[in-house]
Design an enzyme around this catalytic site. Structure first.
Site, short mmCIF file in Angstrom:
data_model
loop_
_atom_site.label_atom_id
_atom_site.label_comp_id
_atom_site.label_asym_id
_atom_site.label_seq_id
_atom_site.Cartn_x
_atom_site.Cartn_y
_atom_site.Cartn_z
N CYS A 36 40.91 42.85 54.37
CA CYS A 36 40.31 41.51 54.28
C CYS A 36 41.34 40.38 54.37
CB CYS A 36 39.52 41.40 52.98
SG CYS A 36 38.26 42.69 52.80
N HIS A 59 38.68 34.49 51.85
CA HIS A 59 37.91 35.67 52.24
C HIS A 59 36.55 35.60 51.57
CE1 HIS A 59 36.43 39.62 52.76
NE2 HIS A 59 36.73 40.03 51.55
N ASN A 113 30.15 40.04 53.58
CA ASN A 113 31.59 40.31 53.58
C ASN A 113 31.94 41.03 54.87
OD1 ASN A 113 34.15 41.46 53.26
ND2 ASN A 113 33.86 41.91 51.09
#
Length: 323
Positions: A124, A249, A279
């Site tokens: 990420c 993120h 996500n």
């Protein structure tokens, strides 16, 4: 509060983001679709992670194809052609196989097969890692113009029966064009990791699915990474209140909002793309930045903090001037 932020001239050539763009898969998946099979309610999912809907890639939307589409959109926005690019950096952790590297395939799809091309796997944090690498290569003169792409098909690696991951992860791609500039418009990256906590987010082997200790990761991010964001601001010569955009993120809405409060980014538009996109790991930062720009919440010349964090555990943050 007025800002006195000004991109630093510096002793030599700098770099900047010329354009950023994103692409999301066609299939929209709301909480209602997931709730029954997971034995929870749609409201529980949104309350827990802040996500209302996400996008899942279909068979005709491969990772490299999404990356190439996002890159082509960014090139068009920058007024450049594929032939103008000599470096392609692909941030990803969800390639279906270890070889060939995804960046070479993306470059070929774009029609630039002779460009230097390599993948970065910092999960990420990957896009911010890739941006830091491209910035250094452009500054040094090794590259003239670079593409930095974050692209993921996380759903290929998710157990649809695992409530901790199936409600969170999604697919998509975002890309930025990096070019030389006489000023420093991509400021020094602050990056690092804590390998002792690597077991908190893993795919144990090629035949496994992603596992995540969400609460432990939440505690690590909200207690350990605020100083990283502060240091990135210091390296850019500004204080958090001068930020006009805060793009982390997109892991969890509560996490994002707590980070913004703890940092004191009081005048910044906070990216909340997670609510509608989920996500998307390495794709989340460029997708979130692209949405902020499209909504008009940040504009050309604004200082924006980018920060990625996740599996590894790895993190990276840098202040950039909004294209």
């Amino acid at each position: 509060m007025s800002s006195h932020y000004s991109p630093q001239a510096g002793p030599g050539a700098g770099s900047r983001i010329a354009a950023v763009a994103g692409v999301r898969p066609e299939r929209l998946v709301g909480n209602d679709e997931l709730a029954d099979s997971l034995g929870v309610s749609a409201e529980w999912i949104e309350r827990r992670v802040g996500i209302r809907e996400r996008r899942f890639a279909g068979p005709g939307e491969p990772l490299t194809g999404m990356g190439a589409t996002a890159a082509a959109k960014a090139l068009s926005a920058a007024g450049l052609a594929p032939a103008d690019i000599d470096l392609v950096v692909l941030a990803t952790c969800s390639m279906p196989s270890p070889m060939p590297n995804g960046a070479a395939s993306v470059a070929a799809l774009l029609g630039i097969p002779t460009a230097a091309a390599f993948d970065v796997n910092a999960a990420c944090a990957g896009f911010c890692y890739g941006l830091g690498v491209a910035d250094g290569l452009v500054r040094s003169g090794t590259s003239r113009r670079a593409l930095v792409i974050g692209a993921e098909r996380m759903t290929d690696w998710v157990d649809p029966a695992d409530v901790d991951t199936a409600t969170v992860f999604a697919d998509g791609a975002g890309a930025a064009v990096v070019v030389r500039d006489h000023r420093t418009r991509i400021h020094p990256v602050v990056w690092g990791g804590d390998g002792e906590k690597a077991s908190l987010v893993t795919i144990p082997d090629r035949h496994s699915r992603v596992t995540m200790s969400g609460q432990a990761v939440y505690r690590w991010v909200t207690t350990e990474l605020v100083h990283v964001a502060r240091e990135a601001c210091e390296r850019a010569g500004l204080v958090p209140a001068e930020l006009r955009g805060f793009v982390t993120h997109q892991a969890n809405l509560r996490m994002i909002e707590r980070l913004a409060r703890s940092l004191g980014a009081t005048n910044a538009a906070v990216a909340r793309d997670v609510v509608l996109t989920g996500n998307t790991s390495a794709a989340s930062v460029p997708l979130a930045l692209s949405r902020l720009i499209d909504l008009g919440e940040v504009g050309t010349g604004d200082p924006v903090l980018l920060m990625g964090f996740g599996a590894g555990l790895s993190y990276a943050a840098q202040v950039v001037t909004c294209p």
